[in-house]
Design a protein around this motif. Structure first.
Motif, mmCIF file in Angstrom:
data_model
loop_
_atom_site.group_PDB
_atom_site.id
_atom_site.type_symbol
_atom_site.label_atom_id
_atom_site.label_comp_id
_atom_site.label_asym_id
_atom_site.label_seq_id
_atom_site.Cartn_x
_atom_site.Cartn_y
_atom_site.Cartn_z
ATOM 1 N N SER A 26 0.815 -1.213 0.000
ATOM 2 C CA SER A 26 0.000 0.000 0.000
ATOM 3 C C SER A 26 0.850 1.265 0.000
ATOM 4 N N MET A 27 2.192 1.118 0.106
ATOM 5 C CA MET A 27 3.120 2.251 0.158
ATOM 6 C C MET A 27 2.789 3.177 1.331
ATOM 7 N N THR A 28 2.538 2.584 2.492
ATOM 8 C CA THR A 28 2.261 3.364 3.694
ATOM 9 C C THR A 28 3.566 3.596 4.443
ATOM 10 N N TYR A 29 3.972 4.865 4.516
ATOM 11 C CA TYR A 29 5.269 5.218 5.106
ATOM 12 C C TYR A 29 5.050 5.841 6.477
ATOM 13 N N SER A 30 4.503 5.040 7.372
ATOM 14 C CA SER A 30 4.273 5.475 8.759
ATOM 15 C C SER A 30 4.071 4.221 9.588
ATOM 16 N N CYS A 31 3.897 4.397 10.876
ATOM 17 C CA CYS A 31 3.828 3.287 11.821
ATOM 18 C C CYS A 31 2.644 2.360 11.528
ATOM 19 N N ALA A 32 2.912 1.066 11.457
ATOM 20 C CA ALA A 32 1.841 0.083 11.314
ATOM 21 C C ALA A 32 1.218 -0.212 12.676
ATOM 22 N N TYR A 33 0.114 -0.954 12.681
ATOM 23 C CA TYR A 33 -0.624 -1.243 13.911
ATOM 24 C C TYR A 33 -0.696 -2.756 14.087
ATOM 25 N N TRP A 34 -0.024 -3.247 15.142
ATOM 26 C CA TRP A 34 0.110 -4.681 15.333
ATOM 27 C C TRP A 34 -0.806 -5.234 16.429
ATOM 28 N N ALA A 35 -1.447 -4.386 17.195
ATOM 29 C CA ALA A 35 -2.199 -4.849 18.371
ATOM 30 C C ALA A 35 -3.393 -5.716 17.996
ATOM 31 N N GLY A 36 -3.879 -5.597 16.785
ATOM 32 C CA GLY A 36 -5.060 -6.364 16.388
ATOM 33 C C GLY A 36 -4.755 -7.780 15.936
ATOM 34 N N GLY A 37 -3.494 -8.194 16.047
ATOM 35 C CA GLY A 37 -3.153 -9.558 15.676
ATOM 36 C C GLY A 37 -2.589 -9.706 14.276
ATOM 37 N N ALA A 38 -2.219 -8.621 13.632
ATOM 38 C CA ALA A 38 -1.643 -8.696 12.292
ATOM 39 C C ALA A 38 -0.363 -9.514 12.318
ATOM 40 N N THR A 77 1.568 -9.880 9.133
ATOM 41 C CA THR A 77 2.440 -9.360 8.088
ATOM 42 C C THR A 77 2.390 -7.834 8.108
ATOM 43 N N LEU A 78 3.380 -7.216 7.467
ATOM 44 C CA LEU A 78 3.390 -5.753 7.400
ATOM 45 C C LEU A 78 2.174 -5.248 6.645
ATOM 46 N N GLU A 79 1.786 -5.933 5.583
ATOM 47 C CA GLU A 79 0.603 -5.520 4.816
ATOM 48 C C GLU A 79 -0.642 -5.513 5.699
ATOM 49 N N GLU A 80 -0.812 -6.563 6.498
ATOM 50 C CA GLU A 80 -1.974 -6.641 7.392
ATOM 51 C C GLU A 80 -1.923 -5.547 8.455
ATOM 52 N N ALA A 81 -0.733 -5.277 8.987
ATOM 53 C CA ALA A 81 -0.603 -4.272 10.048
ATOM 54 C C ALA A 81 -0.834 -2.862 9.511
ATOM 55 N N GLN A 82 -0.410 -2.589 8.294
ATOM 56 C CA GLN A 82 -0.660 -1.258 7.718
ATOM 57 C C GLN A 82 -2.135 -1.089 7.380
ATOM 58 N N GLU A 83 -2.769 -2.127 6.873
ATOM 59 C CA GLU A 83 -4.211 -2.035 6.615
ATOM 60 C C GLU A 83 -4.968 -1.818 7.923
ATOM 61 N N ALA A 84 -4.527 -2.490 8.989
ATOM 62 C CA ALA A 84 -5.164 -2.303 10.294
ATOM 63 C C ALA A 84 -4.994 -0.868 10.778
ATOM 64 N N LYS A 85 -3.825 -0.271 10.522
ATOM 65 C CA LYS A 85 -3.605 1.122 10.938
ATOM 66 C C LYS A 85 -4.526 2.067 10.175
ATOM 67 N N LEU A 86 -4.629 1.868 8.864
ATOM 68 C CA LEU A 86 -5.489 2.734 8.062
ATOM 69 C C LEU A 86 -6.947 2.613 8.503
ATOM 70 N N GLU A 87 -7.381 1.387 8.802
ATOM 71 C CA GLU A 87 -8.750 1.196 9.254
ATOM 72 C C GLU A 87 -8.951 1.778 10.648
ATOM 73 N N LEU A 88 -7.925 1.691 11.491
ATOM 74 C CA LEU A 88 -8.011 2.285 12.824
ATOM 75 C C LEU A 88 -8.251 3.790 12.734
ATOM 76 N N HIS A 116 -7.842 4.046 0.940
ATOM 77 C CA HIS A 116 -8.536 3.169 1.882
ATOM 78 C C HIS A 116 -9.861 3.786 2.315
ATOM 79 N N ALA A 117 -9.834 5.066 2.659
ATOM 80 C CA ALA A 117 -11.055 5.733 3.126
ATOM 81 C C ALA A 117 -12.102 5.821 2.020
ATOM 82 N N ALA A 118 -11.647 6.046 0.789
ATOM 83 C CA ALA A 118 -12.592 6.174 -0.324
ATOM 84 C C ALA A 118 -13.191 4.828 -0.707
ATOM 85 N N THR A 119 -12.366 3.776 -0.781
ATOM 86 C CA THR A 119 -12.863 2.469 -1.222
ATOM 87 C C THR A 119 -13.612 1.732 -0.126
#
Length: 401
Positions: free
Chosen positions: A154-166, A168-179, A205-208
């Protein structure tokens, strides 16, 4: 002959620094060993490495020598810890003179080396729009392909979010965007601004996922071009815009919500109150703000992150204490409703970036050149150390107008 060149310097170092959490190996094969087990060894490949250290003693000179390929380190993580923790003893005038003479004898007649081409020294008043553009482009105009070497898809250049059980990095970044979307309570049809949008990951992410209409702003044309392409591929180009603009240049209000993710670090003490006022004015009454950014936990009186970062990585990038950011928001009548710290999340995120970057080292050199690749190899490790040692954290602050 070679031994006689460095022998006085080796004696001076041994005498002046009887306790050494590092070793030094010289270009002639001789060395001054560390006095502590497991300490890193700095290898000076040429007398010009010492010339860099003389020209700019401390972090900047060592950084220049490393970037220029004149200095190697056998354990970079240990070396960074040593630089952070080592408190050298006060030397007498006689010791300083003896050491200086020994360095000159070891170097011989050496032309002062030029500063590396990747070093930037900005001029003029800090945090004007023009100077901020130059600073940001120095960091990002290395190219989109370069950042793709180590970021997630997703080319997310900021802290990912791992607390939700992610896992992989892809899963953790998607979790951060959704958070961020959930904290902002985004609803379909709302108008959203992303300040410092990068390559568009949050906007897309917000648009889709949430059906919003969004505007993303960045100071990098490279980022904006790729973000527009990604919006077309995602089928939301009719609902999102990406502009090359400063936050002080946006005037088409109002927005229902604003996300600022990894951008406030570039605002500075000089403009933090202007930043808060501007975001407040861009929101409708009752609008929501999610401010996600690095904050200092130590060295509050230090004017920047350090000479190396200031010249090579993030010119004018100065994380402020969380309390200073909150005060700026409160001054313009934002009500802060939630604060969350993600210090360990960022250390883990950067650790994965390091693994990916190292695995693509040859590509990094091909895309950016050896100097800039060495800058990033050092910078990523220093950034991770900052979160691991408690020098900095990253906070998400939710506030309402």
């Amino acid at each position: 002959m070679a031994l006689s060149q460095t022998a006085p310097l080796r004696r001076a170092l041994t005498s002046s620094l009887p306790n050494r959490p590092f070793g030094v190996r010289f270009w002639d094969g001789t060395e001054v060993p560390a006095t502590e087990p497991g300490a890193p060894t700095l290898t000076l490949l040429t007398p010009r490495a010492l010339a860099h250290a003389l020209r700019a003693p401390g972090e900047l000179g060592l950084g220049r020598a490393y970037v220029a390929g004149m200095l190697e380190v056998d354990d970079m993580e240990a070396a960074l810890r040593m630089v952070d923790e080592f408190d050298p003893p006060d030397l007498s005038v006689g010791q300083q003179l003896n050491l200086a003479v020994a360095v000159i004898r070891a170097c011989g007649v050496v032309r002062p080396p030029p500063v590396p081409a990747t070093e930037l020294r900005l001029r003029g008043q800090r945090h004007t729009i023009g100077r901020d553009r130059r600073a940001v482009r120095h960091h990002y105009d290395v190219g989109n392909e370069f950042f793709a070497l180590f970021l997630d898809s997703s080319m997310t250049y900021s802290c990912a979010y791992w607390a939700g059980g992610a896992e992989t990095l892809e899963e953790a970044q998607e979790a951060k965007l959704e958070l961020v979307c959930k904290k902002l309570a985004l609803r379909e049809g709302e108008r959203v601004l992303d300040v410092g949008c990068g390559w568009g990951s949050f906007v897309l992410h917000a648009a889709t996922r949430h059906g919003v209409n969004a505007v993303g702003i960045t100071l990098s044309e490279h980022q904006a071009q790729l973000a527009r392409e990604r919006a077309r591929e995602a089928g939301v180009a009719d609902r999102v815009q990406f502009r090359v603009a400063d936050y002080r240049e946006i005037s088409d209000t109002p927005f229902d919500a604003i996300a600022s993710i990894g951008m406030v670090e570039h605002v500075g003490e000089e403009q933090i109150d202007v930043y808060a006022q501007r975001l407040r004015n861009l929101l409708r009454p009752g609008g929501r703000l999610l401010n996600h950014g690095i904050a200092k936990l130590k060295d509050f009186d230090t004017p920047d992150e350090g000479a190396f970062s200031e010249r090579f990585v993030f010119p004018d990038g100065v994380p402020l204490p969380l309390s200073r950011v909150l005060r700026a928001l409160e001054r313009v009548e934002f009500t802060t409703t939630h604060v969350e710290g993600l210090q360990n999340d960022y250390a883990r995120t950067i650790g994965i970036w390091i693994e990916r970057f190292d695995a693509r080292w040859d590509d990094a050199v091909r895309l950016a050149g050896i100097e800039r690749a060495r800058v990033w190899r050092l910078y990523l490790r220093a950034a991770r150390q900052g979160f691991e040692t408690g020098w900095a954290s990253v906070y998400q602050v939710l506030a309402h107008r």
